[in-house]
Design a protein around this motif. Sequence first.
Motif, short mmCIF file in Angstrom:
data_model
loop_
_atom_site.label_atom_id
_atom_site.label_comp_id
_atom_site.label_asym_id
_atom_site.label_seq_id
_atom_site.Cartn_x
_atom_site.Cartn_y
_atom_site.Cartn_z
N ASN A 64 0.60 -1.41 -10.21
CA ASN A 64 -0.60 -1.99 -10.82
C ASN A 64 -1.74 -2.00 -9.81
OD1 ASN A 64 0.08 -3.96 -9.08
ND2 ASN A 64 0.75 -5.43 -10.65
N ASP A 65 -2.80 -2.62 -10.21
CA ASP A 65 -4.00 -2.58 -9.35
C ASP A 65 -3.74 -3.17 -7.98
OD1 ASP A 65 -5.13 -1.43 -11.43
OD2 ASP A 65 -6.12 -3.26 -12.22
N GLU A 66 -2.80 -4.11 -7.95
CA GLU A 66 -2.52 -4.72 -6.64
C GLU A 66 -1.46 -3.94 -5.87
OE1 GLU A 66 -2.07 -7.36 -9.38
OE2 GLU A 66 -4.26 -7.10 -9.29
N ASN A 67 -1.21 -2.73 -6.37
CA ASN A 67 -0.18 -1.88 -5.76
C ASN A 67 1.21 -2.49 -5.80
OD1 ASN A 67 -1.96 0.09 -5.31
ND2 ASN A 67 -2.17 -0.22 -3.09
N ASN A 68 1.38 -3.39 -6.81
CA ASN A 68 2.75 -3.84 -7.05
C ASN A 68 3.43 -2.81 -7.94
OD1 ASN A 68 2.71 -6.16 -5.56
ND2 ASN A 68 1.70 -7.31 -7.22
N LYS B 222 0.81 -1.23 0.00
CA LYS B 222 0.00 0.00 0.00
C LYS B 222 0.84 1.28 0.00
CE LYS B 222 -1.31 0.40 4.96
NZ LYS B 222 -0.33 -0.11 5.75
N GLU B 223 2.12 1.10 0.33
CA GLU B 223 3.00 2.28 0.31
C GLU B 223 3.49 2.62 -1.11
OE1 GLU B 223 5.20 1.57 4.62
OE2 GLU B 223 6.24 1.09 2.75
N VAL B 224 3.37 1.61 -1.99
CA VAL B 224 4.00 1.75 -3.31
C VAL B 224 3.55 2.99 -4.10
CG1 VAL B 224 4.24 0.69 -5.60
CG2 VAL B 224 4.71 -0.61 -3.53
N PRO B 225 2.23 3.17 -4.30
CA PRO B 225 1.83 4.31 -5.16
C PRO B 225 2.40 5.64 -4.68
CG PRO B 225 -0.05 2.92 -4.68
CD PRO B 225 1.07 2.41 -3.82
N ALA B 226 2.25 5.95 -3.40
CA ALA B 226 2.71 7.26 -2.91
C ALA B 226 4.22 7.39 -3.02
CB ALA B 226 2.28 7.42 -1.44
N THR B 227 4.93 6.34 -2.70
CA THR B 227 6.40 6.41 -2.74
C THR B 227 6.88 6.62 -4.17
OG1 THR B 227 6.25 4.69 -1.06
CG2 THR B 227 8.46 5.32 -1.81
N VAL B 228 6.28 5.83 -5.08
CA VAL B 228 6.69 5.96 -6.49
C VAL B 228 6.37 7.36 -7.01
CG1 VAL B 228 6.25 5.15 -8.83
CG2 VAL B 228 6.57 3.51 -6.99
N ASP B 229 5.16 7.84 -6.67
CA ASP B 229 4.76 9.19 -7.11
C ASP B 229 5.77 10.23 -6.63
OD1 ASP B 229 2.70 8.75 -8.67
OD2 ASP B 229 1.11 9.24 -7.21
#
Length: 528
Positions: free
Chosen positions: A117-121, A81-88
């Motif tokens: 992706n949708d699974e926050n990978n 769940k941290e992936v999207p924000a960190t990548v952004d």
Amino acid sequence: MNRTVKRIVVILIILILLPAAFLTINEMVSLNQNEEVIGRIYANQLDAILYSVNQYSEDIMNSWASRIDLFLDEIPKLKAKEVPATVDSFYDQLPSLFMVFVADSVNDDKIDLLGWNDENNFISVDYKHFSTEIHNLLEKNQNLVKRLFTYKKSGYRKLEPVETDTSEGEAILLFIEETPEGENRITGLILDPKEFIYRIMSPKIQEIAQQEFVISVFNPTENFQFNSSKDFKVREVQQSKPLWIFPNYKIGISLVGQTIDDLIKQRALTNILLIGLLTVVLILGVWIVYKNIRKEVEIAQIKSDFVSNVSHELRTPLSLISMFSETLEMDRVKTEEKKKEYYSIISNEANRLSKIVNSILNFSKMEAGKRQFNFVDSYLNDVVENVYRSYKFHLEQKGFTFSLEKDENIPILKIDEEAVSEAIVNLIDNAVKYSDDKKEIVIKTGQENNFAFVEVEDKGIGIPEKDQKKIFDKFFRVSSGNVHNVKGSGIGLSIVHHIMDAHKGKIEVLSEVGNGSKFRLLFPLSRT
Ligand code: ADP
């Protein structure tokens, strides 16, 4: 004399002008060479500036590569769940970076993109279309990747741009790094070059360029040009190099205001002007030296002429005197009348002798600046009349018509009577000497523009225009006409001139060859 002057001219030319000409030519040639060298050095310096811009942008890219590499290693450790924000937030820190992709090899079917992706990978394979494009790109650039692998093997991470021809105008750079697991990973950066130029390069470029240069980044095919100075009129960039990180772009540098060529040309022009000026001054100097020497040589010649002229003048009366006195001594003269005539000849010749000697003495006094003048209130007409009377008989004897026209209104003037008489006598003597068949002399007094004047006019041989100024120089005698038959020493008129100077007056001459001369002595009325 001519030979001496010629020799001096040759010496001057050999000693001064030849070396000067040689130096000037040599200077001009070496000047061109120097300018060329300076031009080259300058161009190299500008190249060095462009090099530093290239170096800077490459350094930025390299630091980004390191950060991306580290981030790629970190991501697997993140919670989903941290992936999207960190990548952004990672992308936010690297402006102009669209996307990072990762492939295991050139033939890798599964290209990973840095996203989620949708699974926050963080890795997504959903971008099917994108993935194929990258796949093709890698295949097309196999050789480049091979090279990167070679670099990698020798322990050196190199970042290389890939030639792209996509309509979006993005740029792609590749580098190879090892994963923590010890496998090789081909990483690609997809960037917007224009944004990179504006946001990352522009501050640095402006810092380097300052006020002296304009540094531009441009893409000739897209007609895009970024300049470090807003005032810079878009024009041909003076010197340019490819931009290493974006092969479709170039960086250029221009001088503000002037081009290097302008500068060099200006410098050359100034130098040539200076050399030219120097040459002119030199030539002028040589000319002045030549003039002076020529004058000196002329004076030396004139002086020797003077001595022979004076001796000649003295010899005639002396021989007459001695001849007649001997005749008288020997009692050979029978009649009283004849005796009287001989006595008068002797006394006349003695007078002439003393006049000549006096004028030479006066001249030498005048030369030494020792002649004194005794200015007293006088009537100019009286002075003129006295001279006229004492000459009248003598001249009429010689067959001259001699007349005097007076202006009775001339006021009293402060003059040296003796000197003025001497001046008039000199003029009359000349009028007599230089009259040919038409023996006519007129003396006139008058007034004109605050001056009183005495004029002596003859109908003699006249004076050539070119000599009219020189006749007042000491020892000068007009070389044409009857000068060789007429005795003279060339000092009469210079004495007259000196006398007129002492009276703050002027002397004017009006003469025409063959038609006679008119000399006018002008005395200022304001001195009365
Ligand atoms: P000079 O003893 O030779 O007469 P001057 O100084 O009196 O010397 O005159 C200089 C020269 O000027 C003369 O040699 C002569 O050539 C010229 N000159 C002077 N007065 C006259 C004149 N009235 N007519 C023609 N030439 C003259």
